[in-house]
Design an enzyme around this catalytic site. Structure first.
Site, PDB file in Angstrom:
ATOM      1  CG  ASP A 129      -1.921  -0.813   1.257  1.00 15.65           C
ATOM      2  OD1 ASP A 129      -2.331  -1.370  -0.064  1.00 15.65           O
ATOM      3  OD2 ASP A 129      -2.452  -1.195   2.129  1.00 15.65           O
ATOM      4  CG  ASP A 146      -6.522  -1.841  -1.351  1.00 11.60           C
ATOM      5  OD1 ASP A 146      -6.594  -3.067  -1.338  1.00 11.60           O
ATOM      6  OD2 ASP A 146      -5.575  -1.171  -0.547  1.00 11.60           O
TER       7      ASP A 146
END
Length: 175
Positions: A129, A146
């Site tokens: 991330d 995501d």
């Protein structure tokens, strides 16, 4: 129809083929962005690169599900991999028969994102991330996969709760 025949069946609609392309594009964008973040920008070493007061690249190794929920190590990692890939196979099988654009593209985005994050879990043991909008008071760091999953889920809700209802109303008017 056997399971093998079912999954070997060709994509049956032009929309289904477009949906598969959307899933592939989401997957490629996700993996290329993660490769760039890790190996070109070297964010794992830098930890954070401020782009503006609102946005940064911030390195987070997410061992959980979306936004770090249900964090797991060891065998839990493999449960998440199997679950993600199972969901993706189911969604791809569904979208290949697509007749409704919003639904088909929503399924495609969720499938492409799920595969992208599963690849990370396989190779790194965690999801990469790096998109940090904490300057906008958004507390989570996320990635392209995501974003694809969340946009895809929004499309599914839009289809189920708004578009399907308007189709049902139209069907009753014509009856």
């Amino acid at each position: 129809m056997s399971l093998n025949t079912h999954f070997a069946a060709p994509i049956t609609t032009a929309l289904g083929r477009k949906g598969l392309l959307v899933a592939l594009v989401a997957l490629i964008l996700d993996q290329v962005s993660k490769w760039w973040i890790l190996y070109e920008l070297n964010l794992a070493l830098l930890q954070q690169v401020k782009i503006s007061p609102l946005f940064s690249f911030t390195m987070v190794w997410n061992k959980g599900v979306s936004f770090g929920l249900l964090s797991s190590d060891g065998w839990g990692r493999w449960v998440l991999v199997v679950f993600s890939l199972g969901v993706a196979v189911f969604l791809i099988d569904w979208l290949r028969k697509g007749t409704k654009p919003v639904l088909t593209y929503g399924l495609a985005l969720v499938a492409g994102g799920a595969i992208g994050n599963a690849i990370d879990r396989i190779y790194y043991g965690a999801v990469v991330d790096f998109l940090d909008f904490s300057g906008l008071y958004f507390p989570w760091v996320f990635n392209i996969a995501d974003a694809a999953i969340n946009i895809g889920v929004a499309c599914l809700f839009l289809d189920v709760f708004l578009l399907s209802r308007s189709e049902t109303k139209d069907d009753t008017k014509h009856s």
